[in-house]
Design a protein around this motif. Structure first.
Motif, PDB file in Angstrom:
ATOM      1  N   GLU A 139      -7.790 -11.070   1.940  1.00 22.79           N
ATOM      2  CA  GLU A 139      -8.098  -9.644   2.121  1.00 22.79           C
ATOM      3  C   GLU A 139      -6.822  -8.800   2.219  1.00 22.79           C
ATOM      4  N   VAL A 140      -5.656  -9.454   2.197  1.00 23.71           N
ATOM      5  CA  VAL A 140      -4.387  -8.741   2.432  1.00 23.71           C
ATOM      6  C   VAL A 140      -3.562  -8.719   1.147  1.00 23.71           C
ATOM      7  N   PRO A 141      -3.142  -7.529   0.674  1.00 21.67           N
ATOM      8  CA  PRO A 141      -2.312  -7.467  -0.536  1.00 21.67           C
ATOM      9  C   PRO A 141      -0.978  -8.187  -0.335  1.00 21.67           C
ATOM     10  N   ALA A 142      -0.452  -8.772  -1.403  1.00 20.19           N
ATOM     11  CA  ALA A 142       0.866  -9.423  -1.328  1.00 20.19           C
ATOM     12  C   ALA A 142       1.941  -8.361  -1.115  1.00 20.19           C
ATOM     13  N   SER A 143       3.037  -8.745  -0.461  1.00 26.12           N
ATOM     14  CA  SER A 143       4.133  -7.822  -0.202  1.00 26.12           C
ATOM     15  C   SER A 143       5.369  -8.647   0.145  1.00 26.12           C
ATOM     16  N   GLU A 144       6.491  -7.963   0.342  1.00 23.96           N
ATOM     17  CA  GLU A 144       7.712  -8.691   0.700  1.00 23.96           C
ATOM     18  C   GLU A 144       7.651  -9.195   2.139  1.00 23.96           C
ATOM     19  N   GLN A 145       7.129  -8.338   3.038  1.00 23.75           N
ATOM     20  CA  GLN A 145       7.108  -8.669   4.466  1.00 23.75           C
ATOM     21  C   GLN A 145       5.691  -8.610   5.017  1.00 23.75           C
ATOM     22  N   LEU A 146       5.438  -9.492   5.972  1.00 27.03           N
ATOM     23  CA  LEU A 146       4.171  -9.458   6.696  1.00 27.03           C
ATOM     24  C   LEU A 146       4.471  -9.477   8.190  1.00 27.03           C
TER      25      LEU A 146
ATOM     26  N   MET B 272      -0.918  -7.191   9.849  1.00 22.97           N
ATOM     27  CA  MET B 272      -2.192  -7.720  10.338  1.00 22.97           C
ATOM     28  C   MET B 272      -2.161  -7.574  11.856  1.00 22.97           C
ATOM     29  N   ILE B 273      -3.178  -6.926  12.406  1.00 23.99           N
ATOM     30  CA  ILE B 273      -3.196  -6.611  13.836  1.00 23.99           C
ATOM     31  C   ILE B 273      -4.422  -7.246  14.472  1.00 23.99           C
ATOM     32  N   CYS B 274      -4.197  -8.037  15.520  1.00 24.48           N
ATOM     33  CA  CYS B 274      -5.305  -8.714  16.186  1.00 24.48           C
ATOM     34  C   CYS B 274      -5.107  -8.623  17.692  1.00 24.48           C
ATOM     35  N   GLY B 275      -6.056  -7.982  18.369  1.00 27.62           N
ATOM     36  CA  GLY B 275      -5.929  -7.840  19.818  1.00 27.62           C
ATOM     37  C   GLY B 275      -7.120  -7.084  20.373  1.00 27.62           C
TER      38      GLY B 275
ATOM     39  N   ASN C 206      -6.158  -0.936   5.173  1.00 29.61           N
ATOM     40  CA  ASN C 206      -6.407  -1.707   3.952  1.00 29.61           C
ATOM     41  C   ASN C 206      -7.911  -1.834   3.722  1.00 29.61           C
ATOM     42  N   ARG C 207      -8.379  -1.336   2.602  1.00 30.26           N
ATOM     43  CA  ARG C 207      -9.788  -1.462   2.245  1.00 30.26           C
ATOM     44  C   ARG C 207      -9.891  -2.079   0.860  1.00 30.26           C
ATOM     45  N   ARG C 208     -10.992  -2.754   0.619  1.00 33.60           N
ATOM     46  CA  ARG C 208     -11.115  -3.462  -0.666  1.00 33.60           C
ATOM     47  C   ARG C 208     -10.972  -2.508  -1.847  1.00 33.60           C
ATOM     48  N   ARG C 209     -11.617  -1.357  -1.767  1.00 31.02           N
ATOM     49  CA  ARG C 209     -11.549  -0.411  -2.884  1.00 31.02           C
ATOM     50  C   ARG C 209     -10.221   0.308  -2.934  1.00 31.02           C
ATOM     51  N   GLU C 210      -9.586   0.429  -1.781  1.00 34.74           N
ATOM     52  CA  GLU C 210      -8.347   1.191  -1.692  1.00 34.74           C
ATOM     53  C   GLU C 210      -7.350   0.407  -0.844  1.00 34.74           C
TER      54      GLU C 210
END
Length: 246
Positions: free
Chosen positions: A102-109, A209-212, A232-236
């Motif tokens: 569900e997360v787009p690829a990028s240089e940093q996470l 990614m935020i979890c809490g 981050n949304r699937r369509r956008e």
């Protein structure tokens, strides 16, 4: 076929007097790293069930959950009394969309967690696919006390395995032995959370990614939104993916 199956307790690891990991074996359906399931026990002829994220990699035979023994928690108090050989019911099928696909690829996470919400991130890191999607990963764990920084051996092992993994504890109620003092939100607000990164952090090169708990998720998302990041949304596709974690 029943959605609930019996899980046999293999081990309980106590990290502090309230934080513990429950390790069980059960015949569950395959799940994705980052997903959660439910554990349940019968109490007074009533089933009490709660959702918990998997800490283990999907290919591990041991199923692991990271819990806090809440003083008035109906289920956590019962789970805390379990010993090896006991049984607990587990939901066969996992749920949730807090997963890498569900997360787009990028240089940093950036993986931002508080308390027991570090669990799903450990599952994702152990699974290994994350390294194809991101060059640099920063695991941030916000806790009240240094003693609450569980899973140190596992994190050190992951860092040995993957040189691109940075680990940043954030301690709010006493001086930090390692990492930062304060809260994750203050680290974003003053930029200290990003200073140890090897490059500038921008919406073009970073995912979060935020979890809490709900307040942490809301406040952290708001701070990032002010800095030009979007949900981050699937369509956008955006840069902020969240999961509420009670």
């Amino acid at each position: 076929m029943s959605n609930w199956v019996e899980a046999k307790v293999k081990d309980i690891v106590w990290w502090t007097d309230t934080l513990f990991s429950l390790i069980v074996n059960a015949d569950v359906e395959p799940f994705k790293a980052g997903q959660f399931t439910k554990l349940s026990m019968m109490m007074d002829d009533k089933r009490i069930a709660r959702a918990y994220s998997y800490v283990n990699s999907p290919d591990s035979a041991d199923l692991e959950f990271y819990l806090i023994n809440v003083a008035d928690g109906l289920l956590s108090q019962q789970l805390a009394k379990l010993t090896p050989g006991d049984t607990v019911l587990i939901e066969r099928r996992a749920s949730g969309f807090f997963t890498l696909d569900e997360v787009p690829a990028s240089e940093q996470l950036f993986m931002l967690s508080t308390g027991t919400a570090i669990g799903p991130f450990l599952s994702i890191l152990e699974q290994g696919d994350v390294w194809q999607q991101f060059k640099h990963i920063t695991l941030v764990h916000g806790v009240r006390l240094n003693a609450d920084l569980s899973y140190q051996d596992k994190i050190a092992q992951l860092q040995q395995q993957y040189a691109q993994l940075h680990y940043l504890p954030v301690v709010s109620r006493e001086p930090a032995i390692i990492g930062l003092n304060g809260r994750i939100t203050s680290g974003i607000a003053d930029g200290s959370l990003f200073t140890h990164c090897q490059s500038a952090v921008t919406p073009q090169n970073a995912q979060f990614m935020i979890c809490g708990n709900p307040d942490m998720v809301k406040d952290t998302s708001a701070l990032l939104t002010e800095r030009g990041y979007t949900r981050n949304r699937r369509r956008e596709p955006g840069q902020i993916t969240v999961e509420q974690y009670w």
